[in-house]
Design a protein around this motif. Structure first.
Motif, PDB file in Angstrom:
ATOM      1  N   UNK A 199       6.277  12.735   1.069  1.00 43.76           N
ATOM      2  CA  UNK A 199       5.453  12.979  -0.122  1.00 43.76           C
ATOM      3  C   UNK A 199       5.750  12.011  -1.266  1.00 43.76           C
ATOM      4  N   UNK A 200       6.570  10.991  -1.013  1.00 46.37           N
ATOM      5  CA  UNK A 200       6.880  10.006  -2.041  1.00 46.37           C
ATOM      6  C   UNK A 200       7.918  10.449  -3.048  1.00 46.37           C
ATOM      7  N   UNK A 201       8.529  11.604  -2.826  1.00 44.58           N
ATOM      8  CA  UNK A 201       9.492  12.120  -3.787  1.00 44.58           C
ATOM      9  C   UNK A 201      10.783  11.325  -3.857  1.00 44.58           C
ATOM     10  N   UNK A 202      11.045  10.478  -2.861  1.00 45.22           N
ATOM     11  CA  UNK A 202      12.287   9.705  -2.847  1.00 45.22           C
ATOM     12  C   UNK A 202      12.402   8.746  -4.025  1.00 45.22           C
ATOM     13  N   UNK A 203      11.263   8.319  -4.577  1.00 46.94           N
ATOM     14  CA  UNK A 203      11.320   7.343  -5.669  1.00 46.94           C
ATOM     15  C   UNK A 203      11.825   7.962  -6.975  1.00 46.94           C
ATOM     16  N   UNK A 204      11.902   9.297  -7.031  1.00 43.24           N
ATOM     17  CA  UNK A 204      12.417   9.979  -8.221  1.00 43.24           C
ATOM     18  C   UNK A 204      13.929  10.149  -8.180  1.00 43.24           C
ATOM     19  N   UNK A 205      14.543   9.773  -7.065  1.00 39.47           N
ATOM     20  CA  UNK A 205      15.985   9.917  -6.924  1.00 39.47           C
ATOM     21  C   UNK A 205      16.716   8.962  -7.869  1.00 39.47           C
ATOM     22  N   UNK A 206      17.842   9.389  -8.435  1.00 39.26           N
ATOM     23  CA  UNK A 206      18.633   8.480  -9.279  1.00 39.26           C
ATOM     24  C   UNK A 206      19.228   7.311  -8.500  1.00 39.26           C
ATOM     25  N   UNK A 207      19.228   7.407  -7.160  1.00 45.07           N
ATOM     26  CA  UNK A 207      19.753   6.322  -6.330  1.00 45.07           C
ATOM     27  C   UNK A 207      18.711   5.235  -6.052  1.00 45.07           C
ATOM     28  N   UNK A 208      17.465   5.491  -6.442  1.00 44.96           N
ATOM     29  CA  UNK A 208      16.363   4.575  -6.133  1.00 44.96           C
ATOM     30  C   UNK A 208      15.841   3.927  -7.413  1.00 44.96           C
ATOM     31  N   UNK A 209      15.685   2.612  -7.375  1.00 48.89           N
ATOM     32  CA  UNK A 209      14.977   1.914  -8.440  1.00 48.89           C
ATOM     33  C   UNK A 209      13.605   1.533  -7.905  1.00 48.89           C
ATOM     34  N   UNK A 242       0.856  -1.189   0.000  1.00 49.17           N
ATOM     35  CA  UNK A 242       0.000   0.000   0.000  1.00 49.17           C
ATOM     36  C   UNK A 242       0.893   1.240   0.000  1.00 49.17           C
ATOM     37  N   UNK A 243       0.341   2.427  -0.272  1.00 55.08           N
ATOM     38  CA  UNK A 243       1.205   3.606  -0.424  1.00 55.08           C
ATOM     39  C   UNK A 243       1.972   4.010   0.833  1.00 55.08           C
ATOM     40  N   UNK A 244       1.330   3.973   1.997  1.00 54.51           N
ATOM     41  CA  UNK A 244       1.945   4.547   3.192  1.00 54.51           C
ATOM     42  C   UNK A 244       2.530   3.462   4.083  1.00 54.51           C
ATOM     43  N   UNK A 245       3.782   3.662   4.519  1.00 53.25           N
ATOM     44  CA  UNK A 245       4.405   2.773   5.487  1.00 53.25           C
ATOM     45  C   UNK A 245       4.214   3.254   6.908  1.00 53.25           C
ATOM     46  N   UNK A 246       3.890   4.502   7.069  1.00 55.11           N
ATOM     47  CA  UNK A 246       3.625   5.136   8.358  1.00 55.11           C
ATOM     48  C   UNK A 246       2.855   6.413   8.076  1.00 55.11           C
ATOM     49  N   UNK A 247       2.423   7.074   9.119  1.00 53.29           N
ATOM     50  CA  UNK A 247       1.606   8.278   8.922  1.00 53.29           C
ATOM     51  C   UNK A 247       2.374   9.388   8.220  1.00 53.29           C
ATOM     52  N   UNK A 248       3.704   9.376   8.294  1.00 54.38           N
ATOM     53  CA  UNK A 248       4.527  10.399   7.644  1.00 54.38           C
ATOM     54  C   UNK A 248       5.444   9.809   6.567  1.00 54.38           C
ATOM     55  N   UNK A 249       5.162   8.576   6.138  1.00 53.16           N
ATOM     56  CA  UNK A 249       6.058   7.905   5.193  1.00 53.16           C
ATOM     57  C   UNK A 249       5.273   7.342   4.022  1.00 53.16           C
ATOM     58  N   UNK A 250       5.283   8.074   2.892  1.00 55.95           N
ATOM     59  CA  UNK A 250       4.661   7.557   1.677  1.00 55.95           C
ATOM     60  C   UNK A 250       5.715   6.732   0.936  1.00 55.95           C
ATOM     61  N   UNK A 251       5.840   5.485   1.339  1.00 60.39           N
ATOM     62  CA  UNK A 251       6.906   4.621   0.843  1.00 60.39           C
ATOM     63  C   UNK A 251       6.761   4.308  -0.636  1.00 60.39           C
ATOM     64  N   UNK A 252       5.530   4.027  -1.076  1.00 56.56           N
ATOM     65  CA  UNK A 252       5.294   3.573  -2.443  1.00 56.56           C
ATOM     66  C   UNK A 252       4.141   4.358  -3.050  1.00 56.56           C
ATOM     67  N   UNK A 253       4.401   5.538  -3.603  1.00 54.74           N
ATOM     68  CA  UNK A 253       3.316   6.413  -4.064  1.00 54.74           C
ATOM     69  C   UNK A 253       2.432   5.817  -5.148  1.00 54.74           C
ATOM     70  N   UNK A 254       2.936   4.838  -5.907  1.00 54.26           N
ATOM     71  CA  UNK A 254       2.137   4.239  -6.981  1.00 54.26           C
ATOM     72  C   UNK A 254       1.458   2.940  -6.576  1.00 54.26           C
ATOM     73  N   UNK A 255       1.579   2.539  -5.319  1.00 54.29           N
ATOM     74  CA  UNK A 255       0.995   1.275  -4.872  1.00 54.29           C
ATOM     75  C   UNK A 255      -0.525   1.343  -4.881  1.00 54.29           C
ATOM     76  N   UNK A 256      -1.153   0.231  -5.253  1.00 54.31           N
ATOM     77  CA  UNK A 256      -2.608   0.096  -5.255  1.00 54.31           C
ATOM     78  C   UNK A 256      -3.009  -1.024  -4.310  1.00 54.31           C
TER      79      UNK A 256
END
Length: 291
Positions: free
Chosen positions: A215-225, A173-187
């Protein structure tokens, strides 16, 4: 049977995901109201297997940095939810990398990640005949109820990535915690897990990633696949800097396996720190939701 989720823990990722999908704040009152309303939605369930042992997961699996932070920060539980950020900074400055290998079946559109590989099929249990003429699966020496989907794992299109890894994070699911949007594209019920993988990143880069987690912006980092997978195999190894020490496997915020030289390594865990298989069954569970 539908399940109702009320935020009463440290992370509350599932409750946050459900309420945020309707634009509602993550509060116990809103969660209870959504249960009273009775609206329902399906949820994918991941089956985690190792030999003849199986467990089910609905939120996430973490190995490496995220798993270490989640489990090892328990020693600072008196700090409340602030323990996560506090210990994350410690772990980033004393960064660990883990040797190992992951194999996965990518969703359509994500086939470019990794290299083509194959797997050997492993039995998940012993099939025993029953009096009514049907076969039943014996797991852990006991005949249980639901055993997970029967999937031909060997003939799927597997790909492989070798370590060392900073972090492997699978999310349902998108959120791993109340302040952590771990996977913004998760359904909730798309039949896939979202894989967030970090292989190499500087300490400063990881600190920057932390500031984007809300806000899920970490997935746009070049260090993240960031990709979606249908099935997954984790072959965890020792730490890159100290082969005598291994790591932690965290599932849904609980310690599933711990290797040599880890926090609470003297305690018995549900699984061994060895290869495990994960596959997703689409829409197996049902949750009460706001709309």
């Amino acid at each position: 049977m539908p399940l109702g989720v009320v935020p009463a823990g440290t992370g509350n990722g599932m409750a946050k995901s459900l309420l945020d999908s309707a634009g509602e704040p993550c509060t116990p009152a809103n969660a209870v109201l959504s249960i009273i309303r009775g609206h329902r939605r399906s949820l994918d369930v991941a089956t985690i297997s190792q030999g003849q042992t199986k467990f089910f997961s609905v939120l996430m699996l973490a190995w490496g940095l995220v798993g270490d932070i989640d489990i090892e920060s328990e020693k600072y539980r008196w700090m409340g939810s602030a323990r996560i950020d506090f210990y994350a900074i410690q772990r980033i400055f004393c960064l660990r990398k883990y040797n190992g290998c992951i194999k996965f079946v990518p969703a359509p559109g994500y086939e470019a990640c990794g290299e083509v590989t194959s797997i050997e099929c492993e039995s998940a249990g012993e099939v025993i005949p029953s009096e009514d003429g049907t076969d039943k699966l014996l797991v852990n020496g006991q005949q249980n109820g639901y055993q997970g989907a029967d999937i031909d794992m060997k003939n799927l299109n597997w790909r492989k990535v070798d370590g060392p890894f900073v972090s492997i994070w699978l999310h349902n699911v998108p959120w791993g915690g109340e302040d952590t949007m771990a996977a913004p594209d998760a359904k909730f019920s798309d039949g896939y897990l979202d894989l967030i993988m970090v292989k190499d990143c500087t300490r400063l880069g990881l600190l920057r990633l932390m500031t984007e987690l809300n806000n899920g912006g970490h997935v746009k980092s070049p260090h993240v696949q960031y990709l979606k997978v249908k099935a997954f195999i984790l072959e965890p190894g020792p730490r890159n800097d100290d082969p005598s020490k291994e790591g932690i496997i965290d599932v849904d915020g609980e310690l599933l396996a711990s290797g040599k030289g880890t926090y609470r390594c003297d305690q018995k865990t549900l699984l061994a720190y060895e290869k495990l298989h994960i596959n997703v069954e689409q829409g197996l569970a049902t949750l009460f939701c706001p709309i």
